[in-house]
Structure formats: structure tokens, C-alpha cells
Design an enzyme around this catalytic site. Sequence first.
Site, PDB file in Angstrom:
ATOM      1  N   ASP A 100      59.980 -13.387 135.069  1.00  0.00           N
ATOM      2  CA  ASP A 100      61.427 -13.215 134.946  1.00  0.00           C
ATOM      3  C   ASP A 100      61.876 -12.161 135.970  1.00  0.00           C
ATOM      4  O   ASP A 100      61.551 -12.285 137.152  1.00  0.00           O
ATOM      5  CB  ASP A 100      61.790 -12.868 133.502  1.00  0.00           C
ATOM      6  N   HIS A 297      60.767 -20.820 129.235  1.00  0.00           N
ATOM      7  CA  HIS A 297      60.872 -19.651 130.105  1.00  0.00           C
ATOM      8  C   HIS A 297      59.859 -18.555 129.788  1.00  0.00           C
ATOM      9  O   HIS A 297      59.407 -17.861 130.692  1.00  0.00           O
ATOM     10  CB  HIS A 297      62.280 -19.072 130.010  1.00  0.00           C
TER      11      HIS A 297
END
Length: 318
Positions: A100, A297
Site C-alpha cells: 500500500d 488489497h
Amino acid sequence: MSVTHRELQINGIRMHIAEQGSGPLILMCHGWPELWYSWRHQLPALADAGYHVVVPDMRGFGATEAPADASAYSILHTVGDMVALVEALNEREAIIIGHDWGAPVAWNAAMMRPDLFKAVVGMSVPHRPRSAEPPLTLLRQAGMQEYYWFYFQTPGVAETEFERDVPVTMRKLLYGVSGNVPVDRQNPLIVPAGTGFLDRLAVPEKLPDWLREKDVERMASEYQRTGFRGGLNLYRNIDRNWELTAPWHNAQIRQPALFIAGTRDPVIAGKRGEIAIEHMSQAVPGVKKVMIEGAGHWIQQERPEQVNAAVLEFLKSR
């Protein structure tokens, strides 16, 4: 051999680190809204493989100091933290891994200091070479004024929403962009005018197998203590980062590099994601890509065994 914790003074701030193992140094950089705890499955696996694994709470997160000024969260600050951390650990080089927001830190660290960072792994966010114009300008030109980066720009707006009920916020964020959400979901990265970031994210009736109640509680309790501003300030430097990285325009990352992502990650979904991965290949020649089918994610938490295997294979191939 268990995880230990300590604090170091680096690059003008107090940084909390978790560490395990001995051997060549690996730094692991988490993203938003996360903590060192996001790497809980990777610490023992890499330590057992013969590495000294060091996982900080990044600048503005968890037990690490959070400067009040938003300008203290630029890419030069965050990369500088990793450079200073290597020195504080009395090492001369490291392998750097990021997920991320930690992925741009890792990619840029490798680009800016190839003498120090000998290999790089980015997860979920591909390396984006510096564009011809600032990122927010390009989004506006593409008619994407409702993209969540804009919602995060004004101090206080996202903080108020996320801090209203932190346990619910964490459950929505961790579940809402995972691979467990139904395929027909609305794009969670679009925030229509008059709505909040969390409005499109559901609270799961039951947590997925990879996420336990105690994991959510641990993350939520820390964010209840710190608030969300530190991490959100990373987004408030997106265009400034573009200005600061002008000296590296068209620079390439030539160290061994690996990219890992889930096929159901909204960050890389659609045409925009395809273009980002294509541009990454141009800026990182020879980058190896591992796409994990069905994962979302939070790749290293959702699929720890597959992620660990991919990273260890990459490290062995070096």
C-alpha cells in the site's frame, strides 16, 4: 525466537520497530490504515529463513511519532526514515518491502538509493514513474474528481468520518477492499459528492477467515488512541511528492524487483490499473510479477502463505 520491540531516534522522530531474526536486513513498510502488525505473518517466516526482519510503525502511525505539520509526510521524509533506520541498525544495506503506501516508499527508496537498497518488493501498489503533470491534475483532466485522493485532501474531513466509530471503521476498511467482497460491489475508491469514504463499504456479518476479531480490536484500539491524521497526511503530499521527485524523472529501478498483488484488488482493477502495471514494467526493467487469484488489497494478510512463498523464492533467486 520471538518478535521484540524497541524505539529508536531516527531522522528527527521517535520510531517504534518490531523485529525478529538475525542475518541480512529486511525492512518492511506498511500502508494506510495499518501498523507494523500487518506484517505479523511475514516476520516469523522471513526470520526463520535467516533474515533480520525489521518492521516499523511508519511515520505518523501507531507508536511512532506523528509530526503535526502535514508537510513532514513527503516521500523524501518517508524514504529518509528508511535510510536512517538502516544506519541506526548499524547496517550498510537492506532489502526493502512495502505494501500500500509502504510500496511507494519501497519503490522510491530503491530508486533514490540503489547503493543502500539492493532489492525491492512492492505489494498492491505498482511503481508509478513520475508523470508529466501532477497526479491530482491528471485525475481532474480524466474527470475523476470523485476519486478518494481528493476526499482525503482537506484536513479534518476524513478524520471526522473515520474517528466517529473506529471499530466500525476498521471492520469496513479491512473487509471492504478485500477479496471477500461480492464481485458486483461498487468501486470503493470513488467518493461521490455529499457522501463519505465508508458509505460504500459494508460491515461484514462475519469476518473472513483471514481476519480475526482480535486483529480488528488491536488495530482499532491503536487508532482510537492516535487518530487517523498522521497517515492521511501522506495523501496530502501527493502533488508535492511530484515536485520533489523531479531529479528522478525517468529514472529506472534496476535492482532485483518483485510485485505482488491480488486479482481482486480495486487499486489495480480496470484500465487505470492495467496502465499502471504496464508503466511499472517500463520503469522497473525485469520486475517479476506475481498475481494471486481471488485476493484483494490486504494481500499479505489475506494470503500469507502464498505471499511468503513468493517473497522467499524471490530472495533465493537473488
